[in-house]
Design a protein around this motif. Structure first.
Motif, mmCIF file in Angstrom:
data_model
loop_
_atom_site.group_PDB
_atom_site.id
_atom_site.type_symbol
_atom_site.label_atom_id
_atom_site.label_comp_id
_atom_site.label_asym_id
_atom_site.label_seq_id
_atom_site.Cartn_x
_atom_site.Cartn_y
_atom_site.Cartn_z
ATOM 1 N N UNK A 118 0.835 -1.209 0.000
ATOM 2 C CA UNK A 118 0.000 0.000 0.000
ATOM 3 C C UNK A 118 0.866 1.254 0.000
ATOM 4 N N UNK A 119 1.950 1.186 0.787
ATOM 5 C CA UNK A 119 2.847 2.330 0.868
ATOM 6 C C UNK A 119 3.545 2.568 -0.477
ATOM 7 N N UNK A 120 3.971 1.481 -1.117
ATOM 8 C CA UNK A 120 4.609 1.611 -2.423
ATOM 9 C C UNK A 120 3.629 2.173 -3.436
ATOM 10 N N UNK A 121 2.384 1.700 -3.389
ATOM 11 C CA UNK A 121 1.374 2.183 -4.333
ATOM 12 C C UNK A 121 1.108 3.673 -4.110
ATOM 13 N N UNK A 122 1.046 4.086 -2.834
ATOM 14 C CA UNK A 122 0.822 5.498 -2.541
ATOM 15 C C UNK A 122 1.995 6.329 -3.038
ATOM 16 N N UNK A 123 3.199 5.837 -2.815
ATOM 17 C CA UNK A 123 4.385 6.556 -3.293
ATOM 18 C C UNK A 123 4.338 6.684 -4.811
ATOM 19 N N UNK A 124 3.969 5.595 -5.486
ATOM 20 C CA UNK A 124 3.903 5.623 -6.946
ATOM 21 C C UNK A 124 2.888 6.664 -7.402
ATOM 22 N N UNK A 125 1.725 6.667 -6.769
ATOM 23 C CA UNK A 125 0.673 7.597 -7.191
ATOM 24 C C UNK A 125 1.115 9.046 -7.027
ATOM 25 N N UNK A 126 1.913 9.314 -5.996
ATOM 26 C CA UNK A 126 2.333 10.695 -5.719
ATOM 27 C C UNK A 126 3.637 11.060 -6.425
ATOM 28 N N UNK A 127 4.168 10.149 -7.247
ATOM 29 C CA UNK A 127 5.438 10.437 -7.914
ATOM 30 C C UNK A 127 5.203 11.301 -9.154
ATOM 31 N N UNK A 128 5.441 12.601 -8.986
ATOM 32 C CA UNK A 128 5.267 13.574 -10.068
ATOM 33 C C UNK A 128 6.475 14.511 -10.054
ATOM 34 N N UNK A 129 6.497 15.464 -10.961
ATOM 35 C CA UNK A 129 7.635 16.389 -11.041
ATOM 36 C C UNK A 129 7.982 17.016 -9.692
ATOM 37 N N UNK A 130 6.946 17.572 -9.019
ATOM 38 C CA UNK A 130 7.221 18.385 -7.833
ATOM 39 C C UNK A 130 7.696 17.546 -6.657
ATOM 40 N N UNK A 131 6.971 16.436 -6.366
ATOM 41 C CA UNK A 131 7.357 15.622 -5.206
ATOM 42 C C UNK A 131 8.760 15.043 -5.417
ATOM 43 N N UNK A 132 9.068 14.640 -6.653
ATOM 44 C CA UNK A 132 10.390 14.091 -6.937
ATOM 45 C C UNK A 132 11.453 15.167 -6.772
ATOM 46 N N UNK A 133 11.165 16.375 -7.299
ATOM 47 C CA UNK A 133 12.156 17.448 -7.247
ATOM 48 C C UNK A 133 12.462 17.839 -5.806
ATOM 49 N N UNK A 134 11.414 18.018 -4.997
ATOM 50 C CA UNK A 134 11.643 18.432 -3.606
ATOM 51 C C UNK A 134 12.349 17.311 -2.838
ATOM 52 N N UNK A 135 11.915 16.072 -3.044
ATOM 53 C CA UNK A 135 12.553 14.950 -2.357
ATOM 54 C C UNK A 135 14.026 14.821 -2.726
ATOM 55 N N UNK A 136 14.298 14.839 -4.019
ATOM 56 C CA UNK A 136 15.670 14.619 -4.479
ATOM 57 C C UNK A 136 16.585 15.791 -4.135
ATOM 58 N N UNK A 137 16.007 16.950 -3.834
ATOM 59 C CA UNK A 137 16.828 18.116 -3.526
ATOM 60 C C UNK A 137 17.373 18.073 -2.101
ATOM 61 N N UNK A 138 16.844 17.182 -1.255
ATOM 62 C CA UNK A 138 17.263 17.169 0.150
ATOM 63 C C UNK A 138 18.500 16.291 0.325
ATOM 64 N N UNK A 139 19.485 16.791 1.068
ATOM 65 C CA UNK A 139 20.702 15.995 1.258
ATOM 66 C C UNK A 139 20.516 14.802 2.190
ATOM 67 N N UNK A 140 19.608 14.899 3.191
ATOM 68 C CA UNK A 140 19.459 13.773 4.134
ATOM 69 C C UNK A 140 18.259 12.920 3.721
ATOM 70 N N UNK A 141 18.375 11.575 3.860
ATOM 71 C CA UNK A 141 17.274 10.693 3.460
ATOM 72 C C UNK A 141 15.970 10.982 4.218
ATOM 73 N N UNK A 142 16.069 11.336 5.516
ATOM 74 C CA UNK A 142 14.829 11.622 6.261
ATOM 75 C C UNK A 142 14.149 12.854 5.691
ATOM 76 N N UNK A 143 14.945 13.867 5.359
ATOM 77 C CA UNK A 143 14.386 15.088 4.783
ATOM 78 C C UNK A 143 13.828 14.802 3.394
ATOM 79 N N UNK A 144 14.484 13.909 2.655
ATOM 80 C CA UNK A 144 14.014 13.555 1.318
ATOM 81 C C UNK A 144 12.642 12.893 1.401
ATOM 82 N N UNK A 145 12.497 11.969 2.363
ATOM 83 C CA UNK A 145 11.200 11.305 2.540
ATOM 84 C C UNK A 145 10.128 12.307 2.937
ATOM 85 N N UNK A 146 10.476 13.141 3.923
ATOM 86 C CA UNK A 146 9.536 14.151 4.414
ATOM 87 C C UNK A 146 9.099 15.064 3.270
ATOM 88 N N UNK A 147 10.060 15.540 2.502
ATOM 89 C CA UNK A 147 9.767 16.462 1.405
ATOM 90 C C UNK A 147 8.922 15.805 0.321
#
Lengths: 260, 103
Positions: A118-147
């Motif tokens: 379910x978590x993977x499916x939710x992540x997939x559904x929310x994977x778009x330009x903005x969520x990916x960009x904000x996540x990938x811009x964070x240096x720490x993995x916790x911040x990346x997940x949060x973002x």
């Protein structure tokens, strides 16, 4: 270019309250800014002949702006006969989301075998330009997940809310041509294309695609010229060249307005 | 195919494109050419869409108010304008051009 998120195995720990607030602020400001122009999608969709439910279903279930605009644009000009071409175009436009997922999975799936489906499916559904960009811009993995999660949820909420507003407004204003909504669609597609033209081979691809589509319009049914334009990406991509970093989402902080 | 079916099929396929990135072994899709083509696809498709939305009227190529909207949008984007500004300006341009009898 944002620094890449450190991936699996990076030391974990609590984010400082300041870092956490900074990530949340960034996530929600991107989410609100992006969500706001769901209003233009809603209006264009009903102008193209989709009803309120179909329009809302696209924002809730498809949830990737470029594909949504493409689907309603092609159906709007070609009608139901163009639906297969519209579906194919929308799907091809969404392939980039799958490429982002190859990067975001490094911080989202912690031990792939144990991530609930379910978590993977939710992540997939929310994977778009903005969520990916904000996540990938964070240096720490916790911040990346949060973002990633906060941006994804924020865009989802505001995008759907504003789609409804746009669809309701669009259904009361009558003939779209009188109001210039076809001009709005043209402008929207150009605004979606613009941040992708920074690389030279992307500009070449767009130029070749333009010529291909222009030449094909008189000879093939509505929607098909767009599919033929895609050949430009295949030919130029296979020929190779320098693309720079591959599959980076447009950065909402440096590329002007975020693009869904 | 009804329009609702088309919408739902397209939604399912879009989800599949996203989900595939989480479930496939990266090795399968990280070929350099595959990545390059996939990266260039949006530029090609959006350029094709712009052509169709701007100058196609069924199978005919026409120059009407929409080309004005495109030019204004390009100028604004070049000046760094945001998405909503560009979209509204496109609508206003097309509407005004029609009002004065062009296109």
């Amino acid at each position: 270019m944002p620094p890449r998120a450190m991936s699996e195995g990076a030391p974990t720990g609590e984010l400082s309250p300041e870092r956490r607030r900074a990530v949340l602020r960034q996530s929600w400001s991107v989410g609100i800014a992006t969500g706001l122009y769901g209003v233009s999608f809603g209006a264009l969709s009903v102008a193209a002949g989709l009803n309120l439910w179909q329009t809302q279903a696209l924002s809730a279930l498809m949830f990737t702006g470029g594909s949504q605009f493409a689907l309603v644009g092609i159906v709007g000009t070609g009608g139901l006969a163009a639906a297969p071409a519209a579906i194919a175009t929308a799907t091809m436009l969404s392939i980039r989301n799958g490429l982002y997922a190859l990067s975001t999975r490094r911080f989202l799936l912690t031990g792939a075998a144990h991530t609930p489906v379910v978590r993977t499916a939710a992540a997939a559904h929310l994977t778009i330009d903005e969520s990916s960009a904000v996540g990938l811009a964070q240096p720490e993995p916790q911040a990346a997940r949060l973002g990633f999660w906060h941006t994804g949820v924020a865009v989802f909420l505001f995008w759907n809310l504003m789609t409804l507003v746009g669809a309701l407004a669009g259904s009361v204003i009558g003939d779209p041509a009188t109001w210039g909504l076809d001009g709005a669609a043209v402008a929207a597609f150009l605004a979606l294309l613009w941040p992708r033209l920074k690389a030279a081979d992307a500009r070449l691809t767009a130029a070749v695609a333009t010529v291909l589509a222009l030449v094909m319009v008189p000879f093939v049914p509505a929607g098909v010229p767009v599919l033929i334009a895609a050949v430009a990406a295949v030919v130029i991509g296979i020929r190779g060249g320098t693309t720079g970093r591959l599959a980076d989402p447009p950065d909402p902080r440096t590329d002007g307005d975020p693009i869904p | 195919m009804t329009l609702t079916t088309a919408v739902l099929v397209a939604c399912a396929l879009a989800f599949a494109t996203k989900a595939v990135g989480y479930v496939v072994p990266p090795r399968l899709v990280e070929g350099e050419r595959t990545m390059r083509v996939s990266t260039l696809l949006p530029a090609a498709l959006l350029a094709g869409l712009i052509v169709v939305q701007t100058v196609a009227d069924g199978p005919a190529l026409v120059l009407d108010a929409r080309i004005g909207a495109l030019v204004v949008a390009a100028l604004l984007l070049w000046r760094g304008a945001g998405f909503i500004t560009v979209v509204i300006a496109g609508a206003v341009t097309a509407a005004l051009l029609r009002l004065i009898g062009l296109g």
